[in-house]
Design a protein around this motif. Sequence first.
Motif, short mmCIF file in Angstrom:
data_model
loop_
_atom_site.label_atom_id
_atom_site.label_comp_id
_atom_site.label_asym_id
_atom_site.label_seq_id
_atom_site.Cartn_x
_atom_site.Cartn_y
_atom_site.Cartn_z
N THR A 87 -0.06 -46.34 -10.58
CA THR A 87 -0.32 -46.58 -12.00
C THR A 87 0.81 -46.01 -12.85
O THR A 87 1.21 -44.86 -12.67
CB THR A 87 -1.64 -45.92 -12.43
N LEU A 88 1.31 -46.81 -13.77
CA LEU A 88 2.29 -46.35 -14.75
C LEU A 88 1.54 -45.99 -16.04
O LEU A 88 0.75 -46.79 -16.54
CB LEU A 88 3.32 -47.43 -15.05
N ILE A 89 1.82 -44.80 -16.58
CA ILE A 89 1.22 -44.39 -17.84
C ILE A 89 2.34 -44.33 -18.87
O ILE A 89 3.33 -43.61 -18.70
CB ILE A 89 0.52 -43.03 -17.72
N GLN A 90 2.19 -45.10 -19.93
CA GLN A 90 3.22 -45.25 -20.96
C GLN A 90 2.72 -44.72 -22.30
O GLN A 90 1.67 -45.14 -22.80
CB GLN A 90 3.61 -46.72 -21.11
N SER A 91 3.44 -43.77 -22.87
CA SER A 91 3.11 -43.25 -24.19
C SER A 91 3.72 -44.12 -25.28
O SER A 91 4.85 -44.59 -25.16
CB SER A 91 3.65 -41.82 -24.33
N ILE A 92 2.94 -44.34 -26.35
CA ILE A 92 3.44 -45.05 -27.53
C ILE A 92 3.00 -44.29 -28.78
O ILE A 92 2.07 -43.48 -28.73
CB ILE A 92 2.92 -46.50 -27.61
N SER A 93 3.69 -44.52 -29.89
CA SER A 93 3.21 -43.98 -31.16
C SER A 93 1.86 -44.62 -31.47
O SER A 93 1.56 -45.72 -31.01
CB SER A 93 4.22 -44.25 -32.28
N HIS A 94 1.06 -43.92 -32.25
CA HIS A 94 -0.28 -44.44 -32.53
C HIS A 94 -0.17 -45.82 -33.18
O HIS A 94 0.51 -45.99 -34.20
CB HIS A 94 -1.04 -43.50 -33.45
N PRO A 95 -0.81 -46.84 -32.59
CA PRO A 95 -0.65 -48.22 -33.08
C PRO A 95 -1.48 -48.54 -34.31
O PRO A 95 -2.21 -49.53 -34.35
CB PRO A 95 -1.08 -49.06 -31.87
N SER A 96 -1.37 -47.69 -35.31
CA SER A 96 -2.10 -47.93 -36.56
C SER A 96 -1.24 -48.66 -37.57
O SER A 96 -1.74 -49.15 -38.59
CB SER A 96 -2.59 -46.61 -37.15
N ARG A 97 0.06 -48.74 -37.30
CA ARG A 97 0.99 -49.44 -38.18
C ARG A 97 2.10 -50.04 -37.32
O ARG A 97 2.33 -49.58 -36.20
CB ARG A 97 1.57 -48.50 -39.25
N PRO A 98 2.81 -51.04 -37.81
CA PRO A 98 3.82 -51.71 -36.99
C PRO A 98 4.96 -50.77 -36.57
O PRO A 98 5.44 -49.97 -37.36
CB PRO A 98 4.34 -52.81 -37.92
N ALA A 99 5.33 -50.88 -35.30
CA ALA A 99 6.49 -50.16 -34.77
C ALA A 99 7.09 -51.05 -33.68
O ALA A 99 7.15 -50.68 -32.51
CB ALA A 99 6.08 -48.80 -34.21
N TYR A 100 7.52 -52.23 -34.10
CA TYR A 100 7.88 -53.27 -33.14
C TYR A 100 9.01 -52.87 -32.20
O TYR A 100 8.98 -53.21 -31.02
CB TYR A 100 8.22 -54.57 -33.88
N ASP A 101 10.00 -52.15 -32.70
CA ASP A 101 11.10 -51.76 -31.82
C ASP A 101 10.61 -50.83 -30.71
O ASP A 101 10.97 -50.98 -29.55
CB ASP A 101 12.22 -51.08 -32.62
N HIS A 102 9.79 -49.85 -31.08
CA HIS A 102 9.27 -48.92 -30.08
C HIS A 102 8.30 -49.62 -29.13
O HIS A 102 8.27 -49.34 -27.93
CB HIS A 102 8.59 -47.74 -30.78
N TRP A 103 7.48 -50.52 -29.66
CA TRP A 103 6.56 -51.26 -28.80
C TRP A 103 7.32 -52.14 -27.82
O TRP A 103 6.93 -52.29 -26.66
CB TRP A 103 5.60 -52.10 -29.63
N CYS A 104 8.40 -52.72 -28.31
CA CYS A 104 9.22 -53.56 -27.44
C CYS A 104 9.80 -52.72 -26.30
O CYS A 104 9.85 -53.18 -25.15
CB CYS A 104 10.35 -54.20 -28.25
N ASP A 105 10.21 -51.50 -26.61
CA ASP A 105 10.70 -50.59 -25.56
C ASP A 105 9.61 -50.32 -24.52
O ASP A 105 9.88 -50.30 -23.31
CB ASP A 105 11.15 -49.27 -26.17
N ALA A 106 8.38 -50.12 -24.99
CA ALA A 106 7.27 -49.85 -24.08
C ALA A 106 6.99 -51.06 -23.19
O ALA A 106 6.77 -50.92 -21.98
CB ALA A 106 6.02 -49.48 -24.87
N VAL A 107 6.98 -52.24 -23.79
CA VAL A 107 6.76 -53.47 -23.01
C VAL A 107 7.86 -53.63 -21.96
O VAL A 107 7.61 -53.97 -20.80
CB VAL A 107 6.69 -54.70 -23.94
#
Length: 227
Positions: free
Chosen positions: A197-217
């Motif tokens: 299992t890979l566990i990936q941290s992201i900033s809280h998805p309460s507002r757009p952070a497309y660049d960071h989300w793209c990194d996570a994807v």
Amino acid sequence: MNNSYTDARAKLLGHLTSNGVVDHMFYGPTSDRYWTEPFKLVAVNMEPYGYEGTGRYEVVRDELINWIYDAGKTNTKTTRYTLTILGAVLDCIQNGSEPSRELLSSVYSNDEKIEDTLDRTVYYNIRAQSNSAKPQDYAAIAAVGSSEAGRLVWDEIMALKPDAILVGGQAGLAAVNGLIGSNYVLKFRESVSIGSTLIQSISHPSRPAYDHWCDAVTRITKWKKGA
């Protein structure tokens, strides 16, 4: 539904009953489709709010649909943004799409895609009790990482046999780090592999952070290709 998940839920229920815990919000697959997915995704956010005093409450599909469309008019988009990231991961892995801001934006704006993703993935809040106020209760969320109930919730999540888990927010990260054990350290916006299992941290998805989300994807899809 598999036996390990059923057993994990039973142990959690037993703990709640023996300790007289009345308020607890339960999460899990909203559709049997999850169990047939070739790549299983779970999202772990921080806490709900506005459900205090509801007792033991099962967050079913209809409830998550309300959260997606902000039926309570709270101006909160956390659930929809979360499903946007999950939907983009599925699209990249199963359709060969490239991670991009454009992909994330297209998933976000597509109701059918969002609801399809809901049925194929699992959404959790790591703190099972509701906050009475909209601002997060960082201390209460982080404290889940050192609680027996938190450990049992994490056992339930791992019994879903996820290939990847998204962990939203700093408080959620603190809680999960307490639950995965001292042999592993998950850093903010980074990832750690525990078994299969890979566990990936992201900033809280309460507002757009497309660049960071793209990194996570991108991290998840690259890990999948190398797994």
